[in-house]
Design an enzyme around this catalytic site. Structure first.
Site, PDB file in Angstrom:
ATOM      1  N   HIS A   1       0.583  -0.963  -0.643  1.00 36.92           N
ATOM      2  CA  HIS A   1      -0.057  -0.330   0.257  1.00 36.92           C
ATOM      3  C   HIS A   1       0.482   1.305   0.090  1.00 36.92           C
ATOM      4  CE1 HIS A   1      -3.810  -2.283   1.124  1.00 36.92           C
ATOM      5  NE2 HIS A   1      -3.899  -1.858   0.081  1.00 36.92           N
TER       6      HIS A   1
ATOM      7  N   ARG B   1     -10.358   2.783  -1.294  1.00 38.25           N
ATOM      8  CA  ARG B   1      -9.774   2.194  -0.435  1.00 38.25           C
ATOM      9  C   ARG B   1     -10.144   2.945   1.514  1.00 38.25           C
ATOM     10  NH1 ARG B   1      -5.598   0.938  -3.505  1.00 38.25           N
ATOM     11  NH2 ARG B   1      -5.489  -1.353  -3.949  1.00 38.25           N
TER      12      ARG B   1
ATOM     13  N   ARG C   1     -15.138   0.264  -1.171  1.00 36.68           N
ATOM     14  CA  ARG C   1     -15.059  -0.860  -0.601  1.00 36.68           C
ATOM     15  C   ARG C   1     -15.151  -0.519   0.439  1.00 36.68           C
ATOM     16  NH1 ARG C   1      -9.116  -3.376  -1.227  1.00 36.68           N
ATOM     17  NH2 ARG C   1      -8.742  -2.332   0.499  1.00 36.68           N
TER      18      ARG C   1
ATOM     19  N   GLU D   1     -11.317 -11.361  -6.041  1.00 38.86           N
ATOM     20  CA  GLU D   1      -9.753 -11.442  -5.786  1.00 38.86           C
ATOM     21  C   GLU D   1      -9.231 -12.856  -5.095  1.00 38.86           C
ATOM     22  OE1 GLU D   1      -8.637  -8.335  -3.560  1.00 38.86           O
ATOM     23  OE2 GLU D   1     -10.234  -8.509  -1.846  1.00 38.86           O
TER      24      GLU D   1
ATOM     25  N   ASN E   1      -4.014  -7.046  -7.215  1.00 41.47           N
ATOM     26  CA  ASN E   1      -3.395  -7.720  -7.285  1.00 41.47           C
ATOM     27  C   ASN E   1      -3.231  -9.030  -5.344  1.00 41.47           C
ATOM     28  OD1 ASN E   1      -2.726  -5.343  -7.561  1.00 41.47           O
ATOM     29  ND2 ASN E   1      -3.263  -4.447  -6.118  1.00 41.47           N
ATOM     30  N   ASP E   2      -4.209  -9.056  -5.305  1.00 42.49           N
ATOM     31  CA  ASP E   2      -5.012 -10.192  -4.844  1.00 42.49           C
ATOM     32  C   ASP E   2      -4.807 -11.435  -5.869  1.00 42.49           C
ATOM     33  OD1 ASP E   2      -4.128  -9.655  -2.209  1.00 42.49           O
ATOM     34  OD2 ASP E   2      -6.105  -8.593  -2.208  1.00 42.49           O
TER      35      ASP E   2
ATOM     36  N   ARG F   1       2.347 -11.336  -2.717  1.00 41.27           N
ATOM     37  CA  ARG F   1       2.515 -10.035  -3.767  1.00 41.27           C
ATOM     38  C   ARG F   1       3.794  -9.144  -2.983  1.00 41.27           C
ATOM     39  NH1 ARG F   1      -3.667  -7.032  -2.891  1.00 41.27           N
ATOM     40  NH2 ARG F   1      -1.937  -5.000  -2.781  1.00 41.27           N
TER      41      ARG F   1
ATOM     42  N   CYS G   1      -9.831  -3.218 -10.181  1.00 35.61           N
ATOM     43  CA  CYS G   1      -8.988  -1.991  -9.555  1.00 35.61           C
ATOM     44  C   CYS G   1      -7.749  -2.290  -9.044  1.00 35.61           C
ATOM     45  CB  CYS G   1     -10.198  -1.768  -8.784  1.00 35.61           C
ATOM     46  SG  CYS G   1     -10.360  -3.104  -7.635  1.00 35.61           S
TER      47      CYS G   1
HETATM   48  C1  PEP Z   1      -6.867  -6.077  -5.039  1.00 34.27           C
HETATM   49  O1  PEP Z   1      -6.310  -7.016  -4.192  1.00 34.27           O
HETATM   50  O2  PEP Z   1      -6.311  -6.111  -6.282  1.00 34.27           O
HETATM   51  C2  PEP Z   1      -7.028  -4.706  -4.737  1.00 34.27           C
HETATM   52  C3  PEP Z   1      -7.713  -3.807  -5.321  1.00 34.27           C
HETATM   53  O3  PEP Z   1      -7.072  -4.358  -3.157  1.00 34.27           O
HETATM   54  P1  PEP Z   1      -5.587  -4.189  -2.779  1.00 34.27           P
HETATM   55  O4  PEP Z   1      -4.352  -3.628  -3.665  1.00 34.27           O
HETATM   56  O5  PEP Z   1      -6.143  -2.809  -1.651  1.00 34.27           O
HETATM   57  O6  PEP Z   1      -5.365  -6.196  -1.758  1.00 34.27           O
HETATM   58 MG    MG Z   2      -7.094  -7.078  -2.466  1.00 36.35          MG
END
Ligand code: PEP
Ligand code: MG
Length: 553
Positions: free
Chosen positions: A189, A296, A332, A431, A454-455, A465, A502
């Site tokens: 983040h 977020r 979210r 995700e 991302n997840d 990640r 996203c």
């Molecule tokens: C993701 O996992 O792609 C996502 C948008 O959420 P975060 O990066 O906040 O886990």
């Molecule tokens: Mg995520």
């Protein structure tokens, strides 16, 4: 000249002197002296200076971030001015003969323990505040720079072991040209915040950080993850040229402002902004976002006060909804990171936080947090085009449970004649592989999908990640990931709902054509990437790309 290799976490090139961000907590050694009066005077003057600095910080935070953030500095002033606190320090100086800084440290630790041992979570959180003010006064007494970050008059490259997201936010308000960290990853983040604030960053330098010296000249290449220390003249000239070229490219991209997000063959794609804070709204508008594809809400959680109350949330959601002026804003629900916030939220220690009590799993156990968040969202929906997105869904039942709760919430608000919109859409963040595999069933429950690559990548490929050592395996274009993206997009299309992305991969122009060809109809990216994606879109022949994808099957 020395060259370090890390991970490029935020693009751009910066050239400047190194400034160490010393966020480690220093301890003062025990020392006794005989001049109690002098120590008392030193303490009194440091205490006054700390109150003065905190009042300034409070004012600054109010203007830059908002009343919620500024309130923390007010609490800190109150703690320092409290009689119990001053009496404790004074008595340690008089009776034990401690130096002012050692007495401040001991008194601070005693009070911190006391607060943390109380039952009331609000009072427990004051323990962390106590720690913070102790560090501030000790630093004033030992003459350590209070301004732990470069000021805008002396911009510099910040080097640190690691940065918390809250610390990264602070960098944005200082003279930080770029940052380097020993830890961290490109998907953390902190990195996402750096990209939003357009601060070039290289992370994951590991022990190489020990090679970096205060004040030496450094080049930070956020594209390749390279750091050049004490560069020779040729290298300096080469990077100065690259920096100018990148700036010129950013300028050229501005020409795309006001032009449509339309492919070469005339298909319009919604391009939204990802926001980590209401303060990022300006960047979204500045870069022509169609809407907000992901807000977020973890910024509403503060170590000191816990998750924001309903009224504060309502004000934040309403501000973004109104700010987007009819553009859709996807909020979210709270998705705490058990590794970072678990302890504060009273979660048991996780063996593997990524697989732990996150997202909707957490909120369904903590309906005392979920219900007020849904109520705040419904109330704010009366002031704009709001939608709610559920993270970490892994079963259809979870979505049904939230929808039942929303229905109860609607009944309650209607009964109290509090306005809300009937149109609040409920979306699923795809995700987990489970959500993608169940997308056919989920699409019948949800109003939209947003794919969190991302997840999704980490869970599909079993690659953390944050794990830099397996970076080459963390691949957004891996066929297994693309297969799940396609499944979700197809299920959405069959059920007449929209499907966006996203995750950070949405901001990679190299992936745009593939994602659209697989059926994705919205991309939500860091505000600074919107115009670059628009440029890409305008060159894509989508019908041709779709034909190619079909032929490949
Ligand atoms: C993701 O996992 O792609 C996502 C948008 O959420 P975060 O990066 O906040 O886990
Ligand atoms: Mg995520």
């Amino acid at each position: 000249m020395r060259i370090l290799k890390g991970v490029g976490a935020s693009r751009g090139i910066a050239i400047g002197r190194i400034f160490f961000f010393d966020n480690a907590n220093h301890r003062v050694q025990r020392r006794t002296v005989t001049d109690a009066e002098e120590q008392l005077a030193r303490f009194e003057s440091a205490r006054r200076e700390a109150v003065r600095m905190l009042a300034l910080l409070e004012k600054k935070a109010l203007g830059q971030v908002g009343p919620e953030e500024s309130a923390i500095f007010e609490i800190h002033q109150m703690l320092i001015e409290d009689c119990d606190y001053t009496e404790r320090v004074t008595s340690l100086i008089r009776t034990e003969g401690y130096t002012a800084e050692y007495a401040v440290q001991v008194a601070g630790e005693q009070l911190e323990e006391l607060f943390k041992g109380l039952d009331d979570p609000y009072m427990q959180a004051r323990g962390a505040d106590m720690e913070d003010v102790t560090v501030r006064i000790v630093r004033t007494l030992t003459g350590e720079s209070d301004c732990a970050l470069p000021d805008s008059a002396h911009p510099a490259v910040v080097a640190a072991r690691d940065l918390l997201p809250s610390e990264t936010i602070r960098l944005g308000h200082t003279g930080t040209l770029a940052y380097l960290t020993s830890g961290g990853s490109g998907i953390s983040h902190s990195a996402i915040l750096a990209r939003t604030m357009e601060i070039p960053a290289v992370v994951g330098l590991g022990e190489q950080i020990a090679d970096v010296r205060e004040q030496e000249l450094a080049i930070v290449d956020g594209f390749t993850g390279t750091v050049v220390l004490s560069p020779d003249d040729t290298t300096l000239a080469e990077y100065t040229k690259k920096q100018a070229e990148y700036r010129a490219r950013r300028e050229r991209l501005k020409l795309y402002k006001g032009t449509p997000n339309r492919t070469a063959d005339g298909i319009t794609i919604q391009v939204d902004a990802n926001l980590g804070h209401t303060a990022d709204l300006g960047a979204a508008l500045e870069n022509d976002a169609d809407g907000v594809g992901l807000l977020r809400t973890e910024f509403l959680f503060r170590e000191e006060t816990g998750y924001a109350d309903e009224q504060t949330q309502f004000a934040a959601y309403r501000a973004v909804a109104e700010g987007m002026d009819g553009g859709r804003v996807v909020v979210r629900t709270f998705d705490p990171d058990p590794g970072k916030m678990g302890e504060m939220l009273g979660l048991p220690k996780e063996e593997n936080p990524a697989l732990g009590c996150r997202g909707i799993r957490f909120l369904l156990r903590r309906t005392d947090l979920l219900y007020p968040q849904l109520r705040a969202l419904l109330r704010a929906s009366a002031y704009g085009n709001l939608a709610v997105l559920l993270p970490m869904v892994s079963s259809v039942a979870q979505v049904r449970q939230v929808k039942e709760m929303l229905a109860a919430c609607r009944r309650e608000l209607a009964g109290k004649q509090i306005p809300f919109s009937d149109k609040l859409e409920v979306g699923v963040l795809i995700e987990t592989p489970a959500a993608a595999l169940l997308s056919g069933q989920l699409a019948r429950e949800a109003d939209f999908f947003s794919i969190g690559t991302n997840d999704l990548i980490q869970y599909t490929l079993a690659v953390g990640r944050q794990d830099n050592s397996l970076r080459e395996l963390y691949d957004p274009s891996h066929p297994a990931v693309l297969h799940l993206v396609e499944m979700a997009a197809a299920a959405a299309a069959e059920n007449g709902i929209w499907c966006g992305i996203c995750g950070e991969a949405a901001a990679d122009p190299g992936m745009t054509e593939t994602f659209l060809a697989l059926g994705v109809t919205e991309l939500s990216v860091t505000p600074q990437a919107i115009l670059e994606i628009r440029e890409k879109l305008q060159s894509v022949d989508l019908s041709e790309a779709r034909r190619r994808v079909r032929a490949a099957h």
